[in-house]
Motif scaffolding. Structure first.
Motif, short mmCIF file in Angstrom:
data_model
loop_
_atom_site.label_atom_id
_atom_site.label_comp_id
_atom_site.label_asym_id
_atom_site.label_seq_id
_atom_site.Cartn_x
_atom_site.Cartn_y
_atom_site.Cartn_z
N CYS A 1 80.45 25.57 49.73
CA CYS A 1 79.85 25.04 48.53
C CYS A 1 80.94 24.74 47.25
O CYS A 1 81.81 25.55 47.44
CB CYS A 1 78.68 25.59 48.11
SG CYS A 1 77.34 25.93 48.90
N ASN A 2 80.82 23.41 46.93
CA ASN A 2 81.89 23.13 46.04
C ASN A 2 82.18 23.90 44.77
O ASN A 2 82.98 24.15 44.12
CB ASN A 2 81.96 21.56 45.69
CG ASN A 2 83.10 20.98 45.13
OD1 ASN A 2 84.13 21.61 45.29
ND2 ASN A 2 82.79 20.06 44.41
N ILE A 3 80.74 24.20 44.06
CA ILE A 3 80.87 24.78 42.90
C ILE A 3 80.55 26.31 43.11
O ILE A 3 81.43 27.03 42.62
CB ILE A 3 79.31 24.24 42.14
CG1 ILE A 3 79.74 22.60 41.63
CG2 ILE A 3 79.19 25.20 40.77
CD1 ILE A 3 78.48 22.06 40.86
N GLY A 4 79.67 26.75 43.98
CA GLY A 4 79.65 28.23 44.37
C GLY A 4 78.81 29.09 43.49
O GLY A 4 78.57 30.21 43.88
N VAL A 5 78.20 28.58 42.68
CA VAL A 5 77.23 29.47 41.65
C VAL A 5 76.15 28.50 41.58
O VAL A 5 76.20 27.15 41.60
CB VAL A 5 77.59 30.09 40.35
CG1 VAL A 5 78.72 30.95 40.63
CG2 VAL A 5 78.30 29.06 39.40
N ALA B 1 84.83 30.83 40.57
CA ALA B 1 83.24 30.60 40.67
C ALA B 1 83.10 30.24 42.17
O ALA B 1 82.01 30.79 42.80
CB ALA B 1 82.89 29.41 39.86
N ARG B 2 83.74 29.34 42.68
CA ARG B 2 83.69 28.82 44.11
C ARG B 2 83.85 30.17 45.03
O ARG B 2 83.38 30.36 45.96
CB ARG B 2 84.81 27.75 44.09
CG ARG B 2 84.28 26.96 45.68
CD ARG B 2 85.20 25.56 45.33
NE ARG B 2 86.44 25.27 44.82
CZ ARG B 2 86.80 24.93 43.82
NH1 ARG B 2 86.02 24.23 43.16
NH2 ARG B 2 88.15 24.91 43.57
N ASN B 3 84.71 30.96 44.78
CA ASN B 3 85.12 32.10 45.76
C ASN B 3 84.34 33.32 45.40
O ASN B 3 84.42 34.20 46.08
CB ASN B 3 86.51 32.50 45.51
CG ASN B 3 87.48 31.40 46.06
OD1 ASN B 3 86.98 30.57 46.99
ND2 ASN B 3 88.53 31.24 45.54
N LEU B 4 83.52 33.37 44.24
CA LEU B 4 82.83 34.66 43.91
C LEU B 4 81.84 35.28 44.82
O LEU B 4 82.12 36.29 45.48
CB LEU B 4 81.86 34.09 42.58
CG LEU B 4 81.09 35.48 42.10
CD1 LEU B 4 82.11 36.54 41.43
CD2 LEU B 4 80.23 35.15 40.78
N TYR B 5 80.70 34.59 45.60
CA TYR B 5 80.02 35.36 46.42
C TYR B 5 80.59 35.30 47.58
O TYR B 5 80.23 36.80 48.45
CB TYR B 5 78.75 34.31 46.57
CG TYR B 5 77.65 34.10 45.35
CD1 TYR B 5 77.24 35.20 45.01
CD2 TYR B 5 77.26 33.02 44.98
CE1 TYR B 5 76.38 35.00 43.62
CE2 TYR B 5 76.72 32.82 43.85
CZ TYR B 5 76.08 34.05 43.39
OH TYR B 5 75.04 33.99 42.32
#
Ligand code: TXA
Ligand code: MG
Length: 310
Positions: free
Chosen positions: A168-172, A268-272
């Motif tokens: 996913c490009n946005i990630g949140v 944000a993209r890498n958070l999860y």
């Protein structure tokens, strides 16, 4: 190219048979089913172990498709023109004759709607003559999924099919705005609130009090990595996973970068996926260095704060 086409066809076939499948969006992966069919919608709740009273977001291709089910208003049209398709979810009134399953909204007369931007998802929506109810593709209270393998990790073979659309490009998750009365933000997310305020030309109330349980994204236990998490930490112990936002010299190996350049969009993209990676290792707890509370940094901190209430 050909394989994307055949994957979309597969997804379409499963959905037409009222199964629920994993789908990619620009924010996070969703667990999708036909929003018009009670039994299909029920499968989402069952798989996610989600309380029935927690309503689902319904995904439409465009405003035309939405008009059958919802009453639109001026604020909606302004925001839609500027930001949709994209990471914003609107709460609108349902029409009396709407076909949306009562299970989606827990019998209430307002509906959360979103117009996803992800190309593959849009290609799928174009083929369907019904909208898709889709919450984030994770077991309730756990970490959201940002790639097909995360969805698999959450549900295993219980999910019949996952339409792979890459990371996913946005990630949140999307920003949620309630437009039923005076516009009100219910969840911070991928679309910056100041941009929304510019379009509506007014200050918007933010109602994301974690103690008030309208939305599960607002519930205290959420986005949980399964181990304790502490924010704004300067130094970590050896048995703690240390999440960093900018490059620094480290002597031990227990650190994980969200970004090496203090880039908040990248973070944000890498958070999860970062939290998920740590969860699958043997750490006792997670500590996170201070992350700037600007722009999407606010969303990262919001999710970390909720994740810290383990
Ligand atoms: O980015 C996203 O929004 C992702 C992707 C898959 O679209 N979806 C997502 O869904 O985050 P979910 O179910 O994980 O979070 C949606 C939130 C929930 O907290 C739910 O309580 C709230 O939206 N919600 C849904 N319908 C609502 C309604 N009618 N009024 C108020 N809150 C609502
Ligand atoms: Mg969720």
């Amino acid at each position: 190219m050909k394989s994307i086409q055949s994957n979309i066809k597969k997804a379409e076939n499963y959905l037409n048979k009222n199964y629920c499948i994993g789908i990619p969006t620009e924010t996070v992966y969703g667990l999708a089913a036909n929003a018009y069919i009670d039994s299909a919608v029920n499968k989402i709740f069952r798989l996610k172990r989600r309380p029935k009273k927690n309503p689902l977001i319904v995904h439409y291709l465009d405003m035309n498709a939405l008009k059958k089910d919802c009453i639109i208003n001026e604020s909606f049209i302004k925001l839609y023109k500027k930001f949709s398709p994209g990471p914003i979810t609107y709460i609108l009134r349902l029409k009396k004759n709407s076909k949306i399953s009562k299970n989606v909204t827990n019998n209430k007369n307002n509906l959360a709607v979103r117009f996803p931007k992800h190309k593959t998802f849009r290609r799928l929506l174009k083929k369907l003559d019904y909208p898709l109810a889709a919450p984030s593709a994770n077991i309730s209270t756990r970490l959201s999924a940002v790639q097909a393998s995360d969805v698999k990790e959450e549900f295993g073979s219980k999910v019949k099919y996952i339409l792979d659309g890459g990371k996913c490009n946005i990630g949140v998750e999307s920003t949620i705005i309630d437009l039923i009365k005076k516009p009100k933000i219910l969840r911070l997310g991928g679309l910056n609130i100041t941009k929304i305020e510019k379009v509506l030309q007014k200050k918007i109330n933010i109602d994301i009090n974690p103690k008030k349980k309208i939305a599960s994204g607002q519930s205290p236990l959420h986005y949980s990595p399964g181990i304790p998490l502490k924010m704004n930490v300067k130094k970590a112990k050896k048995d703690e996973a240390f999440i960093l936002i900018k490059k620094r010299k480290m002597t031990s190996k227990n650190y994980f970068y969200l970004s090496k350049k203090n880039n908040l969009n990248e973070a944000a993209r890498n958070l999860y996926s970062c939290l998920r990676k740590i969860k699958n290792k043997q750490y006792k707890s997670i500590v996170v260095e201070k992350i700037s509370n600007k722009g999407i940094g606010k969303v990262i901190n919001d999710r970390l704060l909720r994740a810290s209430r383990f």
